[in-house]
Design an enzyme around this catalytic site. Sequence first.
Site, PDB file in Angstrom:
ATOM      1  N   ASP A  51       0.848  -1.205   0.005  1.00  0.00           N
ATOM      2  CA  ASP A  51       0.060  -0.010  -0.159  1.00  0.00           C
ATOM      3  C   ASP A  51       0.824   1.093   0.089  1.00  0.00           C
ATOM      4  O   ASP A  51       2.134   0.883   0.023  1.00  0.00           O
ATOM      5  CB  ASP A  51      -0.933  -0.177   0.905  1.00  0.00           C
ATOM      6  CG  ASP A  51      -0.324  -0.545   2.540  1.00  0.00           C
ATOM      7  OD1 ASP A  51       0.667   0.204   2.726  1.00  0.00           O
ATOM      8  OD2 ASP A  51      -0.613  -1.370   3.208  1.00  0.00           O
ATOM      9  N   ASP A  56       0.240   5.747 -13.342  1.00  0.00           N
ATOM     10  CA  ASP A  56       0.211   4.766 -14.563  1.00  0.00           C
ATOM     11  C   ASP A  56      -1.426   5.412 -14.976  1.00  0.00           C
ATOM     12  O   ASP A  56      -2.434   5.124 -14.387  1.00  0.00           O
ATOM     13  CB  ASP A  56      -0.055   3.566 -13.918  1.00  0.00           C
ATOM     14  CG  ASP A  56       0.668   2.522 -15.233  1.00  0.00           C
ATOM     15  OD1 ASP A  56      -0.038   2.728 -16.223  1.00  0.00           O
ATOM     16  OD2 ASP A  56       1.259   1.531 -14.680  1.00  0.00           O
ATOM     17  N   ASP A  69      -0.708   3.795 -20.178  1.00  0.00           N
ATOM     18  CA  ASP A  69      -0.661   2.066 -20.552  1.00  0.00           C
ATOM     19  C   ASP A  69      -1.395   2.016 -21.932  1.00  0.00           C
ATOM     20  O   ASP A  69      -2.187   2.571 -22.530  1.00  0.00           O
ATOM     21  CB  ASP A  69      -1.769   1.794 -19.702  1.00  0.00           C
ATOM     22  CG  ASP A  69      -2.109   0.225 -19.433  1.00  0.00           C
ATOM     23  OD1 ASP A  69      -1.043  -0.326 -19.160  1.00  0.00           O
ATOM     24  OD2 ASP A  69      -3.022  -0.360 -19.884  1.00  0.00           O
ATOM     25  N   GLU A  82       3.615   3.678 -23.204  1.00  0.00           N
ATOM     26  CA  GLU A  82       3.818   2.067 -23.442  1.00  0.00           C
ATOM     27  C   GLU A  82       3.335   1.779 -25.078  1.00  0.00           C
ATOM     28  O   GLU A  82       2.116   1.876 -25.242  1.00  0.00           O
ATOM     29  CB  GLU A  82       3.075   1.133 -22.613  1.00  0.00           C
ATOM     30  CG  GLU A  82       3.384  -0.150 -22.732  1.00  0.00           C
ATOM     31  CD  GLU A  82       2.381  -1.170 -22.001  1.00  0.00           C
ATOM     32  OE1 GLU A  82       2.786  -2.323 -21.780  1.00  0.00           O
ATOM     33  OE2 GLU A  82       1.370  -1.054 -22.018  1.00  0.00           O
ATOM     34  N   HIS A 119       6.419  -5.276 -14.731  1.00  0.00           N
ATOM     35  CA  HIS A 119       5.356  -6.035 -14.018  1.00  0.00           C
ATOM     36  C   HIS A 119       4.765  -7.008 -14.833  1.00  0.00           C
ATOM     37  O   HIS A 119       3.928  -8.087 -14.487  1.00  0.00           O
ATOM     38  CB  HIS A 119       4.175  -5.350 -13.359  1.00  0.00           C
ATOM     39  CG  HIS A 119       3.391  -4.309 -14.479  1.00  0.00           C
ATOM     40  ND1 HIS A 119       4.102  -3.456 -15.300  1.00  0.00           N
ATOM     41  CD2 HIS A 119       2.078  -4.615 -14.564  1.00  0.00           C
ATOM     42  CE1 HIS A 119       3.052  -3.029 -15.939  1.00  0.00           C
ATOM     43  NE2 HIS A 119       2.226  -3.817 -15.972  1.00  0.00           N
ATOM     44  N   ASP A 120       5.039  -7.030 -16.503  1.00  0.00           N
ATOM     45  CA  ASP A 120       4.549  -7.962 -17.360  1.00  0.00           C
ATOM     46  C   ASP A 120       5.423  -8.949 -17.824  1.00  0.00           C
ATOM     47  O   ASP A 120       5.077  -9.685 -18.486  1.00  0.00           O
ATOM     48  CB  ASP A 120       3.717  -7.141 -18.340  1.00  0.00           C
ATOM     49  CG  ASP A 120       2.843  -6.450 -18.216  1.00  0.00           C
ATOM     50  OD1 ASP A 120       2.049  -6.367 -17.150  1.00  0.00           O
ATOM     51  OD2 ASP A 120       2.582  -5.318 -18.884  1.00  0.00           O
TER      52      ASP A 120
HETATM   53  C1  GLC Z   1      -0.469  -3.009 -20.161  1.00  0.00           C
HETATM   54  C2  GLC Z   1      -0.205  -3.411 -18.562  1.00  0.00           C
HETATM   55  C3  GLC Z   1      -0.933  -4.671 -18.311  1.00  0.00           C
HETATM   56  C4  GLC Z   1      -2.166  -4.707 -18.337  1.00  0.00           C
HETATM   57  C5  GLC Z   1      -2.594  -4.202 -19.682  1.00  0.00           C
HETATM   58  C6  GLC Z   1      -4.082  -3.752 -19.724  1.00  0.00           C
HETATM   59  O1  GLC Z   1       0.140  -3.697 -20.972  1.00  0.00           O
HETATM   60  O2  GLC Z   1       1.309  -3.109 -18.453  1.00  0.00           O
HETATM   61  O3  GLC Z   1      -0.213  -5.101 -17.010  1.00  0.00           O
HETATM   62  O4  GLC Z   1      -2.737  -6.061 -18.028  1.00  0.00           O
HETATM   63  O5  GLC Z   1      -1.785  -3.286 -20.232  1.00  0.00           O
HETATM   64  O6  GLC Z   1      -4.359  -2.619 -19.036  1.00  0.00           O
HETATM   65 CA    CA Z   2      -1.985  -3.208   3.154  1.00  0.00          CA
END
Ligand code: GLC
Ligand code: CA
Length: 544
Positions: free
Chosen positions: A32, A101, A202, A244, A318-319
């Site tokens: 958090d 983000d 994103d 991205e 994270h992907d």
């Molecule tokens: C981007 C994010 C990913 C997400 C996707 C849909 O690629 O990095 O984690 O699932 O967009 O928002």
């Molecule tokens: Ca927490």
Amino acid sequence: MENKKDLWWKQAVIYQIYPRSFQDSNGDGIGDLKGIISRLDYLEELGINAVWLSPVCQSPQDDNGYDISDYEKIDPMFGSLQDMEILIQEAEKRKIKIILDLVLNHSSDEHKWFQEAKKSKDNPYHDYYVWRDGEEGVYPNEMESVFGGPAWEWVPELKQYYFHQFSVKQPDLNWENPKLRREIYDMILRWMDKGVGGFRLDVIDQIAKDPELKVTCNGPRLHEFIQELSRETFQKGNLITVGEAWGADVERAKLYSNPDGSEFSMVFQFEHIGLDQEEGKTKWDIAPLSLVKLKKTMAKWQTELHDCGWNSLFWNNHDLPRIVSRWGNDKKYWKESAKMLATLLHGMQGTPYIYQGEELGMTNVDFQDIGQYQDIETLNMYKQRIREGYTKEEIMESLHKKSRDNARTPMQWSHEKNAGFTTGTPWMELNKNYETVNAVSEMEDPDSIFHYYKKLIQLRKDQSIFVNGDFRLLLEEDESVFAYVRTEGTQEILVCANFTENIIDCPLLRQWEKHHPETKYLIHNYEDEGDIGKLRPYEAMILG
Ligand code: GLC
Ligand code: CA
């Protein structure tokens, strides 16, 4: 025309936080904002300039926050707006900017707009989303969702389908609608008023879709929309913005990161990441690695964007799986290879991104049971491949290499219970190696991966050649060594890295020494110099 604004982001090193896995402050097992605040000193110590936070806005968490139901509220799971304000202030005290983000390609189906939109076809919000009339069971076309299954979902009350490129709970927004665009811009301006340092956009290359034509990526109006977005929002501040773009080629990247500031500061493209995918197949169909391909791809981006664009430098997010488990060796040469990969990347032109735990050499996770995975993409893929007749072993092998959960196991702070991430039950199991791979022990050890990253970050701050120098690839066809030269004025540096666990003869190093008698190690992942002209397993250095 070069943008006159302070281009602070060219010198910056960015750290990405995946908030649910970073630090829990209240024992509910989920990271958090208060947890992040408590770790700002750690980030200051590392030396980074900005933090990109994966989404913390209100969300039903179908895709871990990439499904936003209110862009101006913080999800209670992560804290409150006040916590966000404190985070921004506390970060600022340490000269760290906070990058949010922005998920603008789709919202959550629980967003007020979508709730209204599905009430009737004449609802003012209906056109905020993408709809097609139809008949139940007969999809408008065969387009598929990225997470598996059809990209269309039937709404019986309206006798219409809505379009979703990602999960059914992530309906795509209709950027053709100017009222929607205005609402988005106003929301962004309000975040800018709160003092955020920038935004990560994103899947921004998906916004200008035309499902009629089966176009999602790089649609005809894409750059028109982005330029309007930038004009109406970002250009009113001194922000870092990063788009991205999985579908970016060099030409598009030059638009995204045009030095005139008309779109974003920089592009976040994936060509070097996609190289281990079998051609024409999915990311789960893994092709062997080729260093020559990697070199050519990275060199192309280095030279083509020089002076006319700006790239993000990253191995992880994270992907993506953990780089040390892919291009490195997460067992015997764990430390050497993690440092080698960092050296190679941080020597290049662009803005480096460090994904949480990368600076500790965190590795892919060894989950043996599908029940241990949490990610929607992973779970959908598993079901789909079982239906298609793959064996469990085959599927698990793909997951070990590519599941997004490899990046999402909780941050490894210490060797204590749950690695110091939570006092409760963590939302996802930890990687078992936290007893050896953790921040406390690495901060104590001057030879650790952590200290190596710290040094690399400092080098970029000290020497402008890392930011400005041009790039020349050496040994193009060599299958073991990645080497390149950066030049700024009369200064030259050599970055040289062995991608194998073998001892490699590297005459290049002898030649370099001959022509640069004054040369010094700016950084080196072995303590002693060793045999000049030979590279030990995963040995890497910057000479200058
Ligand atoms: C981007 C994010 C990913 C997400 C996707 C849909 O690629 O990095 O984690 O699932 O967009 O928002
Ligand atoms: Ca927490």
